[in-house]
Design an enzyme around this catalytic site. Sequence first.
Site, short mmCIF file in Angstrom:
data_model
loop_
_atom_site.label_atom_id
_atom_site.label_comp_id
_atom_site.label_asym_id
_atom_site.label_seq_id
_atom_site.Cartn_x
_atom_site.Cartn_y
_atom_site.Cartn_z
N ARG A 209 0.85 -1.20 0.00
CA ARG A 209 0.00 0.00 0.00
C ARG A 209 0.87 1.24 0.00
O ARG A 209 0.60 2.21 -0.70
CB ARG A 209 -0.92 0.00 1.23
N PHE A 225 -11.42 -3.77 -6.11
CA PHE A 225 -11.43 -4.63 -4.92
C PHE A 225 -10.82 -3.85 -3.74
O PHE A 225 -9.87 -4.29 -3.10
CB PHE A 225 -10.65 -5.93 -5.15
N ASP A 247 -15.78 -1.74 -4.90
CA ASP A 247 -15.89 -3.00 -4.16
C ASP A 247 -17.35 -3.44 -4.17
O ASP A 247 -18.26 -2.61 -4.30
CB ASP A 247 -15.42 -2.84 -2.71
N SER A 248 -17.57 -4.75 -4.04
CA SER A 248 -18.95 -5.25 -4.03
C SER A 248 -19.55 -5.24 -2.62
O SER A 248 -20.73 -5.52 -2.46
CB SER A 248 -18.99 -6.68 -4.60
N ASP A 299 -6.60 -5.96 -6.72
CA ASP A 299 -6.26 -6.80 -5.57
C ASP A 299 -7.45 -7.70 -5.24
O ASP A 299 -8.12 -7.52 -4.21
CB ASP A 299 -5.88 -5.92 -4.37
N CYS A 339 -3.45 -13.46 -4.40
CA CYS A 339 -3.16 -14.08 -3.09
C CYS A 339 -3.55 -15.55 -3.13
O CYS A 339 -3.72 -16.18 -2.09
CB CYS A 339 -3.91 -13.34 -1.98
N1 SAH Z 1 -6.85 -4.13 -1.33
C1 SAH Z 1 -7.57 -4.33 -0.10
C2 SAH Z 1 -7.95 -5.79 0.10
C3 SAH Z 1 -8.82 -6.40 -1.00
S1 SAH Z 1 -9.60 -7.86 -0.54
C4 SAH Z 1 -6.76 -3.79 1.06
O1 SAH Z 1 -5.60 -3.43 0.87
O2 SAH Z 1 -7.28 -3.72 2.18
C5 SAH Z 1 -10.71 -8.21 -1.82
C6 SAH Z 1 -11.96 -7.36 -1.86
O3 SAH Z 1 -12.66 -7.71 -3.05
C7 SAH Z 1 -12.96 -7.54 -0.74
O4 SAH Z 1 -13.20 -6.29 -0.14
C8 SAH Z 1 -14.25 -8.05 -1.42
O5 SAH Z 1 -15.42 -7.47 -0.87
C9 SAH Z 1 -14.06 -7.57 -2.82
N2 SAH Z 1 -14.71 -8.34 -3.91
C10 SAH Z 1 -14.78 -9.68 -4.06
N3 SAH Z 1 -15.33 -10.01 -5.25
C11 SAH Z 1 -15.63 -8.83 -5.87
C12 SAH Z 1 -16.20 -8.48 -7.13
N4 SAH Z 1 -16.53 -9.43 -8.02
N5 SAH Z 1 -16.32 -7.18 -7.43
C13 SAH Z 1 -15.96 -6.22 -6.56
N6 SAH Z 1 -15.40 -6.49 -5.37
C14 SAH Z 1 -15.23 -7.77 -5.02
#
Ligand code: SAH
Length: 395
Positions: A209, A225, A247-248, A299, A339
């Site tokens: 980050r 995400f 994000d979803s 991510d 990941c």
């Molecule tokens: N980058 C973030 C962590 C991401 S974790 C950080 O540094 O804190 C992955 C995220 O993807 C989660 O918040 C989850 O809600 C979201 N997610 C999962 N599938 C998704 C989709 N199809 N579209 C949008 N968001 C999604």
Amino acid sequence: MPILLNPNREKSLLRRHPWIFASAVKQVDANPASGSTVDLLDANGHFLARASYSPLSQIRARVWTFVDEPVDEDFLRKRIHAACKLRDTQSVIRDTNAYRLIHAESDGLPGLVVDRYDNVLVLQSTTAGSEFWKETIADILVEETGIQNIYERSDVDVRELEGLKPITGILRGAIPNPQLRITEHELFFQVNIATGHKTGFYLDQRENRQRVGELAKDRDVLNCFCYTGGFSIHALANGAKSVLSVDSSADALALLEENIVLNRVRVPAERHTALEGDVFQLLRKFRDENRSFDMIILDPPKFAPTAAHAEKASRAYKDINLLAFKLLRHGGILATFSCSGGVDAALFQKIVASAALDAGTEATIIEHLSQGGDHPVSLHFPEGAYLKGLVCVKG
Ligand code: SAH
């Protein structure tokens, strides 16, 4: 209690890999209790390791020690002490009060994850062995860290494979409010340890980050995400021109808005927009609308927990990376992560390369990223290295 292995199935143990699969087991004497300690013997009856027994799991035993020593409270204290010391002395923890204190197999404690969020520890037990010793481990953690409060987040699906039910709640001390405030590189984040993902925050991305944030200066950033806005807030604090966070999860976005306010001294809220939706659909919509960005962060969640899911996961990674390359302006930066344990670094790089090819763009890798030092990787347990990231510049 002894467990005899089939001939030639001691090889992985001789390489100090800590897992024994059911197929390697020839004979189990006296029906050991779930999570109890057993001796692993080669086909000739020679001692190989002392391990916890998981009668229901395909991973039938996980090694505590390769030495003929007792596995008891003192043993666990030594391991926990070593894990704490690693964080204290190797300067793996900088500018934060939230980090991973125990990273399971990589710290010699299979099935046990402990994350520190300021004055609270969050414990996750995923195996029969860690469950067997949980109360003892909780007592040792309080003694070793001086932190009185432990919250349990043993609510991951893999527990089912061990015949364990989900358990959450306070394990030690008092935690009046599960929403805590942490600091990371002089920025603040609200973390909900009761309802957040994992143990509340994606601690493994901390260094990334910061790095990706630095690269965001003067750029129009799309953070896909975004969860509670880790990358978005670092980018804004480092002078990004604009950030669009997607994000979803409505809960994650609600916390993101709180985090923007929390950092208002350094983060101009007017440069930020949050959008709830599905990244796969939104990237297509942006493409159809001819939108473009100077930086895209991808991510996603774990698409491939194991190698068995690798093919389907590869298609999903390729899809979003291809769309991202299309949406990037010339000279734009793609910070892309996986990941998934089932997709290794080499495969991930191939997927991103083929995404660039199909998008019809040139791209160069300027940095390889991985997990922070508080998520160490035992050389004997390469599965511990699960997070990989590439920073690419579109040519
Ligand atoms: N980058 C973030 C962590 C991401 S974790 C950080 O540094 O804190 C992955 C995220 O993807 C989660 O918040 C989850 O809600 C979201 N997610 C999962 N599938 C998704 C989709 N199809 N579209 C949008 N968001 C999604």
